[in-house]
Scaffold this motif. Structure first.
Motif, short mmCIF file in Angstrom:
data_model
loop_
_atom_site.label_atom_id
_atom_site.label_comp_id
_atom_site.label_asym_id
_atom_site.label_seq_id
_atom_site.Cartn_x
_atom_site.Cartn_y
_atom_site.Cartn_z
N PRO A 208 36.50 43.92 47.16
CA PRO A 208 36.76 45.82 45.40
C PRO A 208 38.31 45.35 45.31
O PRO A 208 39.23 45.14 46.60
N ALA A 209 38.46 46.06 43.97
CA ALA A 209 39.64 46.37 43.34
C ALA A 209 40.32 46.93 44.11
O ALA A 209 42.07 46.54 44.68
N LYS A 210 40.08 47.79 44.76
CA LYS A 210 41.16 48.77 45.98
C LYS A 210 41.92 48.28 46.89
O LYS A 210 42.94 48.56 48.27
N LEU A 211 40.66 46.44 47.32
CA LEU A 211 41.79 46.05 48.91
C LEU A 211 42.29 44.41 47.96
O LEU A 211 42.74 43.36 48.79
N GLY A 212 41.82 44.67 46.51
CA GLY A 212 42.81 43.26 45.91
C GLY A 212 44.27 44.05 45.46
O GLY A 212 45.06 44.41 45.57
N TYR A 213 43.98 44.46 44.02
CA TYR A 213 45.46 44.17 42.64
C TYR A 213 45.29 45.25 42.46
O TYR A 213 45.84 45.86 41.51
N GLY A 214 44.35 46.92 42.49
CA GLY A 214 44.11 47.66 42.03
C GLY A 214 43.90 47.61 40.67
O GLY A 214 42.94 46.95 40.16
N GLU A 215 44.62 48.69 40.35
CA GLU A 215 44.78 49.31 38.71
C GLU A 215 45.16 48.60 37.81
O GLU A 215 45.99 48.22 36.31
N HIS A 216 45.92 47.15 38.74
CA HIS A 216 47.51 45.76 38.31
C HIS A 216 46.69 45.22 37.64
O HIS A 216 46.05 44.33 38.25
N PRO A 217 46.81 44.83 36.23
CA PRO A 217 46.46 42.93 36.03
C PRO A 217 47.84 42.68 36.60
O PRO A 217 48.69 42.91 36.86
N VAL A 218 47.82 41.58 37.12
CA VAL A 218 47.90 40.42 37.43
C VAL A 218 47.98 38.79 36.80
O VAL A 218 46.34 38.64 37.03
N PRO A 222 42.18 40.79 35.25
CA PRO A 222 42.75 42.44 34.94
C PRO A 222 42.32 43.44 35.86
O PRO A 222 42.46 43.03 37.06
N ALA A 223 42.80 44.06 34.91
CA ALA A 223 42.93 45.69 36.50
C ALA A 223 41.24 45.90 37.02
O ALA A 223 40.60 45.64 35.92
N ASN A 224 41.64 46.32 37.64
CA ASN A 224 40.62 47.06 38.64
C ASN A 224 39.02 45.45 38.91
O ASN A 224 38.20 45.91 38.93
N SER A 225 39.56 44.51 39.34
CA SER A 225 38.78 43.37 39.30
C SER A 225 38.42 43.57 41.00
O SER A 225 39.32 43.29 41.69
N VAL A 226 37.15 42.90 40.86
CA VAL A 226 36.13 42.49 42.20
C VAL A 226 36.77 40.50 41.65
O VAL A 226 37.07 40.04 41.53
#
Length: 237
Positions: A208-218, A222-226
């Motif tokens: 889940p995004a909260k365990l990845g890069y969260g709201e930050h695009p990298v 994209p931001a909020n990506s699974v």
């Protein structure tokens, strides 16, 4: 002369406070484009220190810019700003453009969140998928029989990372080269997920995004990506 426009580059540049794996590499298409570009610009290399530093500054800036930034307009702005010319846009025009852009970004972000949440909800229903209390979803493909890693371990792995739409954003397989990394320096989804297998094992991680890069695009994530990873644990040190 008009006043310097009070628009910080920070509002257009992605945040750098990230938890990268090894630095997300570009897609295979982008890598091919980069090789072609490198070949085309090889003859432009200079040994003049100022030119080398100027290129390095531009390269660092370019690496931080969102993909949608128009680099021709960016270069025009830099050149005219450096020459102390009047801006071709008023502050009101820039404010209006920024507000419009922010609305577009917010709308896309909401759509992405819904899409990723739906993916996780559907994925959790599959009998082979386990869901941890943190929200991490995983499937152990092979448990392995060697040493078990901890968050403090250095691990040698092969992996492929992709988005829910199937876009591959990084792969050691495409580079034909596994990597070694300190597990504790990676994203939380890896820190929690990789210790579920041992040397010689492999696992699918649905982060889940909260365990990845969260709201930050990298990079091209994209931001909020699974984030979906297939990981082979080759060695634990």
């Amino acid at each position: 002369m008009r006043k310097i426009l009070p628009i910080s580059a920070a509002i257009l540049v992605s945040s750098l406070t990230l938890l990268p794996l090894t630095g997300c590499s570009k897609s295979e298409t982008a890598q091919k484009d980069n090789k072609a570009s490198a070949a085309a610009t090889k003859d432009q290399k200079s040994t003049d220190p100022l030119e080398v530093l100027s290129y390095a500054q531009g390269y660092q800036l370019g690496a931080q810019l969102p993909a949608e930034i128009n680099t021709k307009q960016l270069a025009l702005g830099i050149e005219e700003g450096k020459a102390h010319k009047d801006s071709i846009y008023t502050q009101d025009e820039i404010k209006a453009a920024f507000e419009s852009y922010q609305k577009t970004v917010a709308q896309k972000a909401q759509e992405a969140v819904k899409k990723n949440e739906q993916f996780l909800a559907d994925n959790a229903k599959k009998p082979e998928i386990k869901t941890a209390p943190s929200g991490l979803q995983y499937q152990i493909l092979k448990e392995g029989t060697g040493k078990a890693p901890t968050a403090n371990s250095t691990v040698k792995v092969n992996y492929e990372g992709k988005l829910v739409d199937g876009t591959v954003f990084d792969s050691t397989y495409s580079r034909n080269e596994p990597v070694e990394l300190a597990l504790g320096s990676t994203i939380p989804g890896w820190i929690e997920g990789i210790p579920k297998i041992k040397e010689g094992g492999s696992i699918m991680l649905y982060v889940p995004a909260k365990l990845g890069y969260g709201e930050h695009p990298v990079g091209n994530i994209p931001a909020n990506s699974v984030l979906i990873f297939k990981v082979e644990l080759l060695q634990v040190k």
